[in-house]
Structures are given as C-alpha cells and as structure tokens.
Write an enzyme that holds these catalytic residues in place. Structure first.
Site, PDB file in Angstrom:
ATOM      1  N   ASN A  24      47.022  37.752  41.357  1.00 31.91           N
ATOM      2  CA  ASN A  24      45.631  37.349  41.172  1.00 31.91           C
ATOM      3  C   ASN A  24      45.573  35.822  41.242  1.00 31.91           C
ATOM      4  O   ASN A  24      46.199  35.136  40.429  1.00 31.91           O
ATOM      5  CB  ASN A  24      45.145  37.866  39.806  1.00 31.91           C
TER       6      ASN A  24
ATOM      7  N   HIS B 296      42.924  31.769  39.213  1.00 29.00           N
ATOM      8  CA  HIS B 296      43.083  30.534  38.440  1.00 29.00           C
ATOM      9  C   HIS B 296      43.558  29.352  39.279  1.00 29.00           C
ATOM     10  O   HIS B 296      43.479  28.211  38.813  1.00 29.00           O
ATOM     11  CB  HIS B 296      43.941  30.782  37.209  1.00 29.00           C
TER      12      HIS B 296
ATOM     13  N   ARG C   1      37.494  20.215  39.000  1.00 27.36           N
ATOM     14  CA  ARG C   1      37.178  18.897  39.541  1.00 27.36           C
ATOM     15  C   ARG C   1      36.121  18.946  40.654  1.00 27.36           C
ATOM     16  O   ARG C   1      35.357  18.007  40.831  1.00 27.36           O
ATOM     17  CB  ARG C   1      38.473  18.263  40.063  1.00 27.36           C
TER      18      ARG C   1
ATOM     19  N   HIS D 212      38.669  37.873  41.981  1.00 26.34           N
ATOM     20  CA  HIS D 212      37.454  38.365  41.334  1.00 26.34           C
ATOM     21  C   HIS D 212      36.318  37.418  41.718  1.00 26.34           C
ATOM     22  O   HIS D 212      36.323  36.252  41.319  1.00 26.34           O
ATOM     23  CB  HIS D 212      37.674  38.372  39.811  1.00 26.34           C
TER      24      HIS D 212
ATOM     25  N   ARG E  46      33.156  36.426  40.806  1.00 25.89           N
ATOM     26  CA  ARG E  46      32.279  36.615  39.650  1.00 25.89           C
ATOM     27  C   ARG E  46      30.866  36.180  39.984  1.00 25.89           C
ATOM     28  O   ARG E  46      30.640  35.299  40.814  1.00 25.89           O
ATOM     29  CB  ARG E  46      32.782  35.794  38.455  1.00 25.89           C
TER      30      ARG E  46
ATOM     31  N   ARG F  44      32.523  31.121  38.892  1.00 23.34           N
ATOM     32  CA  ARG F  44      33.210  30.077  38.120  1.00 23.34           C
ATOM     33  C   ARG F  44      34.555  29.692  38.739  1.00 23.34           C
ATOM     34  O   ARG F  44      35.049  28.606  38.493  1.00 23.34           O
ATOM     35  CB  ARG F  44      33.395  30.504  36.669  1.00 23.34           C
TER      36      ARG F  44
ATOM     37  N   GLU G  24      38.101  42.320  43.074  1.00 21.45           N
ATOM     38  CA  GLU G  24      37.533  42.784  41.803  1.00 21.45           C
ATOM     39  C   GLU G  24      36.045  42.477  41.819  1.00 21.45           C
ATOM     40  O   GLU G  24      35.644  41.372  42.207  1.00 21.45           O
ATOM     41  CB  GLU G  24      38.186  42.056  40.631  1.00 21.45           C
TER      42      GLU G  24
ATOM     43  N   THR H  42      37.517  35.405  30.552  1.00 19.31           N
ATOM     44  CA  THR H  42      38.010  36.243  31.636  1.00 19.31           C
ATOM     45  C   THR H  42      37.666  37.684  31.255  1.00 19.31           C
ATOM     46  O   THR H  42      36.979  37.890  30.264  1.00 19.31           O
ATOM     47  CB  THR H  42      39.520  35.990  31.902  1.00 19.31           C
ATOM     48  N   THR H  43      38.097  38.646  32.051  1.00 17.09           N
ATOM     49  CA  THR H  43      37.691  40.022  31.791  1.00 17.09           C
ATOM     50  C   THR H  43      38.371  40.535  30.521  1.00 17.09           C
ATOM     51  O   THR H  43      39.574  40.704  30.495  1.00 17.09           O
ATOM     52  CB  THR H  43      38.072  40.903  32.990  1.00 17.09           C
TER      53      THR H  43
ATOM     54  N   GLU I  86      43.192  51.077  37.018  1.00 15.16           N
ATOM     55  CA  GLU I  86      44.010  49.951  36.559  1.00 15.16           C
ATOM     56  C   GLU I  86      43.882  49.922  35.050  1.00 15.16           C
ATOM     57  O   GLU I  86      42.777  49.715  34.516  1.00 15.16           O
ATOM     58  CB  GLU I  86      43.547  48.628  37.181  1.00 15.16           C
TER      59      GLU I  86
ATOM     60  N   HIS J  22      46.352  42.464  33.250  1.00 14.31           N
ATOM     61  CA  HIS J  22      45.690  41.550  32.311  1.00 14.31           C
ATOM     62  C   HIS J  22      46.653  41.127  31.196  1.00 14.31           C
ATOM     63  O   HIS J  22      47.128  41.950  30.428  1.00 14.31           O
ATOM     64  CB  HIS J  22      44.423  42.119  31.677  1.00 14.31           C
TER      65      HIS J  22
HETATM   66  N1  PXP Z   1      43.415  42.839  36.413  1.00 21.37           N
HETATM   67  C1  PXP Z   1      42.090  42.649  36.216  1.00 21.37           C
HETATM   68  C2  PXP Z   1      41.175  43.794  36.443  1.00 21.37           C
HETATM   69  C3  PXP Z   1      41.588  41.397  35.819  1.00 21.37           C
HETATM   70  O1  PXP Z   1      40.269  41.232  35.635  1.00 21.37           O
HETATM   71  C4  PXP Z   1      42.488  40.329  35.664  1.00 21.37           C
HETATM   72  C5  PXP Z   1      41.984  38.972  35.304  1.00 21.37           C
HETATM   73  O2  PXP Z   1      41.301  38.948  34.169  1.00 21.37           O
HETATM   74  C6  PXP Z   1      43.860  40.567  35.882  1.00 21.37           C
HETATM   75  C7  PXP Z   1      44.294  41.824  36.253  1.00 21.37           C
HETATM   76  C8  PXP Z   1      44.873  39.463  35.749  1.00 21.37           C
HETATM   77  O3  PXP Z   1      44.954  39.034  34.438  1.00 21.37           O
HETATM   78  P1  PXP Z   1      45.853  37.777  34.091  1.00 21.37           P
HETATM   79  O4  PXP Z   1      45.257  36.600  34.767  1.00 21.37           O
HETATM   80  O5  PXP Z   1      45.784  37.718  32.619  1.00 21.37           O
HETATM   81  O6  PXP Z   1      47.241  38.076  34.603  1.00 21.37           O
END
Ligand code: PXP
Length: 250
Positions: free
Chosen positions: A10, A13, A21, A53, A55, A59, A80, A110-111, A161, A201
């Site tokens: 993922n 980030h 910035r 994701h 969103r 963000r 996502e 976050t989620t 998931e 997550h």
């Molecule tokens: N899976 C889902 C559905 C998510 O929404 C997220 C991010 O919140 C992740 C996995 C990855 O989570 P993390 O960044 O904590 O590894």
C-alpha cells in the site's frame, strides 16, 4: 508446504509525505516523493501487487496517481474505495485488477474499522455486482467476525480482507493472543465458506512473525511500516525484507 502469502504494498503514505509539502500542487515537477517511483521500486523489491486508497478528501493519493499506477506495466492494482456511487463508477471506468470496499469517514486518520456488511447488505451487494460486472475482483474489508464473513458470502463477494488493526493495536500486550485467536477463527471460517482470505492494517516487521502463521492467507496488504522503513533503506530493500519475512526466511 503451503505457499507464503502474497504481498500487496500500500503506497498511500508515499503520497502522504508528498502532500505534506505539495498539497494543491502535487503535479509540480518538484513534487516529491513520487508514489509512482516508489511503486516501481516496490515492484523491483518483489511486491506482488500495489494498493492505493483514493479517499474522498484526497488527503494522500490523487486521481493522477491512480491513473499513472494503473498504466504501470506488470503491476496488479488493488483500488480501495468507499461504497459510494461516484467511487463505484470511477472504479468501473478504471478497471483495476482488484477493488476493496472499505469504510471511510473524514475524521479518522486512516481506515480504523471494518465495513459493516451485515448492516448494509443491499448497498454492498449492488456495489459488488456492479464492480464484478466490470471484471474487477472485489474484496470486502471486514472485522474478523464470523457474522461479517457470512454477510460477505451473502452479498456475493469472492474475497475478504480481514482487518488486523485490533491485533496490531494489542501487539505487545496480553490482549494480542485473543485478537490473534479471533483472526484465526475468521480465517478458518472464511476459507470454509469458500472465500479467498486477505488481511491487512497495522502489520509491521515485528508482528508479521506471528501473523504469517495464520491459515489460508492469500495476500497481505501492508503500507505504513514499509513506507516508514523505506525512508531508511529505500523502498526496494524495505519490500524485499518484508517478502523474506513472509517466506519465513527471516
Ligand atoms: N488494508 C486496508 C483495507 C487499508 O485501508 C489499509 C490502510 O489503512 C491497509 C490495508 C494498510 O494498512 P497499514 O498502512 O497500516 O499497513
């Protein structure tokens, strides 16, 4: 010997850091880091797929990012998305390999929680059907609860998931064992009900040593810890290190 779970990286980030910035001018030639470049390095390090994701509040990941990632050769994209008409139509036009329905609220960082499939069956069923009709493999991000697994079956999703956030939060405390047990029960139940089982997550380089032993895991989606590690080692090495952990080599 069962095969190790696949790794979906993922990259949200990487975009979070850029937006810190360059919010409002992410398309500037100076904007960094580039999620696309991060994705290329993640693939070179052995990522089996990429997850983003998009969103509602944009963000981190932007539509430009999704477009560029979808065009990246050899990348299996998992989008996502919130269960809304706009996002469903967006995904149907984009046609990523996979889409994961997640809850989304503006307040959370976050989620934080799983999708309440049991509480909104008709809406989720319609979204699953619309995405599947576009040839997209649909998963539902749910808490590790048998009722939610059963609801996922009822709405026709082929994949779940499982939310590992509660386990990750409890990691290092006595409560972790109970959370792990809940995940194990949910994995077994989902597998028995014919679902493909993913999880994600809050997974990190430490708790993965325990989580990787869960049964029937097809894929883990991991983001924050890999992006954080990549600041020190580079994305390629960060992903390769997580792959080694998934194989049980480290
Ligand atoms: N899976 C889902 C559905 C998510 O929404 C997220 C991010 O919140 C992740 C996995 C990855 O989570 P993390 O960044 O904590 O590894």
């Amino acid at each position: 010997m069962t095969r190790p779970p696949l790794l979906g990286v993922n990259i949200d980030h990487a975009a979070t850091l850029r937006q810190a910035r360059y919010r409002g001018h992410h398309a500037s030639p100076h904007a960094e880091p580039s999620p696309l470049a991060f994705a290329r390095e993640a693939l070179a390090g052995g990522a089996d797929g990429l997850t983003v994701h998009l969103r509602e509040d944009r963000r981190h990941i932007q539509e430009d990012d999704v477009r560029a990632l979808a065009a990246l050769p050899g990348a299996r994209l998992n989008l996502e998305l919130a269960c809304t008409p706009w996002m469903t139509e967006y995904a149907r036009r984009l046609r990523p390999a996979a889409a994961c329905l997640v809850p989304e609220s503006r307040e959370e960082v976050t989620t934080e929680g799983g999708l309440d499939v049991a509480g909104q069956r008709d809406r989720v069923a319609a979204t699953v059907a619309a995405l599947a009709a576009a040839g997209i493999e649909v998963s539902l991000f749910i808490g590790p609860e048998t009722a939610q697994v059963d609801a996922a079956v009822a709405v026709g999703a082929p994949v779940v998931e499982l939310h590992t956030g509660a386990f990750a939060h409890a990691w290092g405390t006595p409560a972790a064992d109970a959370e792990l047990a809940r995940l194990r029960v949910a994995c077994e139940h989902a597998h028995r009900r014919g679902l493909v089982v993913n999880a994600g997550h809050g997974i990190n380089y430490d708790n993965i040593r325990v989580l990787r032993a869960l049964p029937h895991l097809h894929e883990l989606n991991i983001g924050h810890t890999i992006v954080a590690r990549a600041l020190l080692t580079g994305a390629r090495a960060a992903v390769a290190e997580m792959k080694a952990l998934l194989r049980g080599d480290a």
